[in-house]
Design an enzyme around this catalytic site. Structure first.
Site, PDB file in Angstrom:
ATOM      1  CB  ILE A 148      -0.903   0.040   1.340  1.00 58.62           C
ATOM      2  CG1 ILE A 148      -2.118  -1.223   1.157  1.00 58.62           C
ATOM      3  CG2 ILE A 148      -1.745   1.381   1.401  1.00 58.62           C
ATOM      4  CD1 ILE A 148      -2.607  -1.505   2.330  1.00 58.62           C
ATOM      5  CB  THR A 201       7.139  -7.761   4.102  1.00 52.95           C
ATOM      6  OG1 THR A 201       6.673  -6.296   4.386  1.00 52.95           O
ATOM      7  CG2 THR A 201       6.997  -8.650   5.106  1.00 52.95           C
ATOM      8  N   GLY A 202       8.772  -5.221   2.355  1.00 49.20           N
ATOM      9  CA  GLY A 202       8.959  -4.327   1.127  1.00 49.20           C
ATOM     10  C   GLY A 202      10.080  -4.673   0.342  1.00 49.20           C
ATOM     11  CB  ALA A 258       6.133   1.043   8.812  1.00 48.03           C
ATOM     12  CE1 TYR A 306      -1.624  -6.224  11.121  1.00 50.57           C
ATOM     13  CE2 TYR A 306      -4.341  -6.510  11.025  1.00 50.57           C
ATOM     14  CZ  TYR A 306      -2.796  -5.908  10.707  1.00 50.57           C
ATOM     15  OH  TYR A 306      -3.310  -5.006   9.589  1.00 50.57           O
ATOM     16  CB  ILE A 353      -6.987 -11.433  -4.030  1.00 50.80           C
ATOM     17  CG1 ILE A 353      -8.589 -11.080  -3.773  1.00 50.80           C
ATOM     18  CG2 ILE A 353      -6.770 -10.978  -5.563  1.00 50.80           C
ATOM     19  CD1 ILE A 353      -9.128  -9.856  -4.114  1.00 50.80           C
ATOM     20  NE  ARG A 386     -12.555 -12.486   5.531  1.00 49.04           N
ATOM     21  CZ  ARG A 386     -13.269 -13.328   6.184  1.00 49.04           C
ATOM     22  NH1 ARG A 386     -14.615 -13.121   6.229  1.00 49.04           N
ATOM     23  NH2 ARG A 386     -12.794 -14.141   6.959  1.00 49.04           N
ATOM     24  N   GLY A 390     -10.883 -19.829  14.488  1.00 54.48           N
ATOM     25  CA  GLY A 390     -11.282 -18.229  14.635  1.00 54.48           C
ATOM     26  C   GLY A 390     -11.273 -17.570  13.519  1.00 54.48           C
TER      27      GLY A 390
HETATM   28  P1  NAD Z   1       3.334  -4.630   3.427  1.00 56.25           P
HETATM   29  O1  NAD Z   1       3.975  -5.782   4.381  1.00 56.25           O
HETATM   30  O2  NAD Z   1       3.390  -4.812   1.900  1.00 56.25           O
HETATM   31  O3  NAD Z   1       3.793  -3.461   3.972  1.00 56.25           O
HETATM   32  C1  NAD Z   1       4.299  -3.021   5.213  1.00 56.25           C
HETATM   33  C2  NAD Z   1       5.877  -2.180   5.049  1.00 56.25           C
HETATM   34  O4  NAD Z   1       6.366  -1.997   6.122  1.00 56.25           O
HETATM   35  C3  NAD Z   1       6.936  -3.208   4.248  1.00 56.25           C
HETATM   36  O5  NAD Z   1       7.628  -2.331   3.192  1.00 56.25           O
HETATM   37  C4  NAD Z   1       7.641  -3.482   5.349  1.00 56.25           C
HETATM   38  O6  NAD Z   1       9.285  -3.820   4.904  1.00 56.25           O
HETATM   39  C5  NAD Z   1       7.876  -2.291   6.234  1.00 56.25           C
HETATM   40  N1  NAD Z   1       8.137  -2.583   7.663  1.00 56.25           N
HETATM   41  C6  NAD Z   1       7.645  -3.697   8.446  1.00 56.25           C
HETATM   42  N2  NAD Z   1       8.152  -3.518   9.499  1.00 56.25           N
HETATM   43  C7  NAD Z   1       9.021  -2.386   9.614  1.00 56.25           C
HETATM   44  C8  NAD Z   1       9.553  -1.650  10.657  1.00 56.25           C
HETATM   45  N3  NAD Z   1       9.754  -2.313  11.759  1.00 56.25           N
HETATM   46  N4  NAD Z   1      10.123  -0.584  10.368  1.00 56.25           N
HETATM   47  C9  NAD Z   1      10.142  -0.034   9.252  1.00 56.25           C
HETATM   48  N5  NAD Z   1       9.400  -0.592   8.026  1.00 56.25           N
HETATM   49  C10 NAD Z   1       8.829  -1.930   8.490  1.00 56.25           C
HETATM   50  O7  NAD Z   1       2.029  -4.571   3.964  1.00 56.25           O
HETATM   51  P2  NAD Z   1       0.435  -3.598   3.457  1.00 56.25           P
HETATM   52  O8  NAD Z   1      -0.456  -4.646   3.027  1.00 56.25           O
HETATM   53  O9  NAD Z   1       0.973  -2.658   2.403  1.00 56.25           O
HETATM   54  O10 NAD Z   1       0.153  -3.085   4.673  1.00 56.25           O
HETATM   55  C11 NAD Z   1       0.451  -1.422   4.889  1.00 56.25           C
HETATM   56  C12 NAD Z   1      -0.231  -1.204   6.227  1.00 56.25           C
HETATM   57  O11 NAD Z   1      -1.815  -1.519   6.092  1.00 56.25           O
HETATM   58  C13 NAD Z   1       0.103  -1.998   7.616  1.00 56.25           C
HETATM   59  O12 NAD Z   1      -0.116  -0.964   8.569  1.00 56.25           O
HETATM   60  C14 NAD Z   1      -0.948  -3.170   7.599  1.00 56.25           C
HETATM   61  O13 NAD Z   1      -1.190  -3.498   8.766  1.00 56.25           O
HETATM   62  C15 NAD Z   1      -2.196  -2.398   7.149  1.00 56.25           C
HETATM   63  N6  NAD Z   1      -3.331  -2.980   6.659  1.00 56.25           N
HETATM   64  C16 NAD Z   1      -3.338  -3.616   5.355  1.00 56.25           C
HETATM   65  C17 NAD Z   1      -4.405  -4.517   4.927  1.00 56.25           C
HETATM   66  C18 NAD Z   1      -4.120  -5.212   3.543  1.00 56.25           C
HETATM   67  O14 NAD Z   1      -5.358  -5.837   3.280  1.00 56.25           O
HETATM   68  N7  NAD Z   1      -3.227  -5.182   3.061  1.00 56.25           N
HETATM   69  C19 NAD Z   1      -5.570  -4.447   5.647  1.00 56.25           C
HETATM   70  C20 NAD Z   1      -5.675  -3.683   6.955  1.00 56.25           C
HETATM   71  C21 NAD Z   1      -4.578  -3.158   7.278  1.00 56.25           C
END
Ligand code: NAD
Length: 306
Positions: A17, A39-40, A76, A142, A186, A209, A269
């Site tokens: 995102i 994970t990025g 993040a 989480y 997905i 969902r 769950g």
């Molecule tokens: P993602 O894992 O692709 O992105 C998370 C990013 O944060 C990654 O680039 C990772 O390297 C970085 N990161 C992780 N831990 C870190 C740290 N300690 N310091 C610095 N960087 C760190 O996940 P996403 O799906 O893009 O999620 C983005 C946000 O949206 C998150 O907060 C997630 O909890 C939230 N979210 C996502 C979804 C979804 O459906 N994807 C739904 C609800 C909430």
């Protein structure tokens, strides 16, 4: 919605995102990314963004990333529910601790912060569609961590006047969503369909969902960056839902796959029904999702990589 002439930090800007948010901001703004690349990935990072490689919990990395910013999008996190169950202490450190440290630093800069919250704060909702007034009973570490994030956002506005908005994302999908063990449903179904493997539906597939395309999530963030209605949490979904079995069939059809759809054990769950009521985001943020599920999935099938 356009934002221009700002110094903006996107934490997690190398992730799914966050990287789409960065793409929407560069050009008109000075954009920084703080990411530890857990994970990025480098290839998600826009070349016009300044990257600070580090942990959001590390005060020196945070100082470098936050110096002089006026707007922060905090993405993040450990975004995996499964990982939070496997290692709740580490997940809490990043998700709750990281957010708290970031809010403290934002106070010094007087920067607005838009934070990624989650539908996971509601746990198994008692009413669908889910409004923001739904009781919060998270079912995972989480979810608890995101609930803390959401409350800190409200509290930092109420106690310190820091302008914050928490966006409670439902199931986000789109290009660059990670595959593999921790992938969203997905991405997992698409990978299985394209490889001609069985598409594995957990349980009977009647769970519903609300899948929202990442471009709509980006719009919600940009709207949150300028709203007067701060100190609030907003659902970010589409207000529509699909069953997991129908999703599997749709993905199989769109990808022209001959995969079988098979049922495996239900996840303990697992939440039965999730669909956002987005009236509040419509009213206060003028948020209007524009990408239908069929359209969004079609884009992924045609161009899975970016
Ligand atoms: P993602 O894992 O692709 O992105 C998370 C990013 O944060 C990654 O680039 C990772 O390297 C970085 N990161 C992780 N831990 C870190 C740290 N300690 N310091 C610095 N960087 C760190 O996940 P996403 O799906 O893009 O999620 C983005 C946000 O949206 C998150 O907060 C997630 O909890 C939230 N979210 C996502 C979804 C979804 O459906 N994807 C739904 C609800 C909430």
């Amino acid at each position: 919605m356009e934002i221009a002439g700002r110094t903006v930090l996107v934490t997690g800007g190398a992730g799914f995102i966050g990287s789409h948010l960065v793409d929407a901001l560069v050009g008109e703004n000075e954009v920084r990314v703080l990411d530890d690349f857990s994970t990025g990935s480098e290839e998600n990072c826009h070349r016009d963004a300044t990257v600070v490689r580090g942990d959001v919990c590390d005060s020196r990395a945070l100082d470098r990333a936050m110096d002089g910013v006026d707007l922060v999008f905090h993405e993040a996190a450990n975004a995996s529910v499964t990982r939070s169950v496997d290692d709740p202490v580490e997940s809490h450190r990043i998700n709750s601790g990281g957010t708290l440290g970031l809010f403290e630093r934002a106070r010094e800069e007087d920067a607005r912060v838009v934070v990624a919250s989650s539908t996971a704060i509601y746990g198994d909702p008692t009413h669908v569609p889910v409004t923001e007034d739904e009781p919060t009973t998270p079912q995972s570490p989480y979810g608890v961590e995101k609930l803390a994030t959401d409350h800190y956002a409200r509290l930092y506005y109420e106690l310190y006047g820091l302008e914050t908005v928490a966006l409670r994302y439902f199931n986000v999908y789109g290009p660059r969503q990670a595959g593999g063990e921790y992938s969203g449903v997905i991405t997992a179904f698409l990978e299985q369909a394209c490889a001609g493997q069985d598409i594995t539906v957990e349980g009977d597939g009647s769970q519903i969902r609300d899948f929202v395309h990442v471009s709509d999530v980006v719009q919600a963030n940009l709207l949150a960056a300028t709203t007067d209605h701060v100190g609030e949490g907003y659902n970010v979904g589409t207000g529509r839902s699909v069953s997991i079995l129908d999703l599997a069939e749709l993905i199989r059809d769109l990808s022209g796959s001959r995969s079988e759809i098979v049922h495996i054990d239900e996840r303990p769950g697992d939440i039965r029904a999730s669909r956002a009521d987005i009236s509040k985001a419509r009213e206060h943020l003028s948020f209007e999702p524009t990408v239908s599920l069929r359209e969004g999935l079609g884009g992924l099938v045609r161009q899975p990589a970016r």
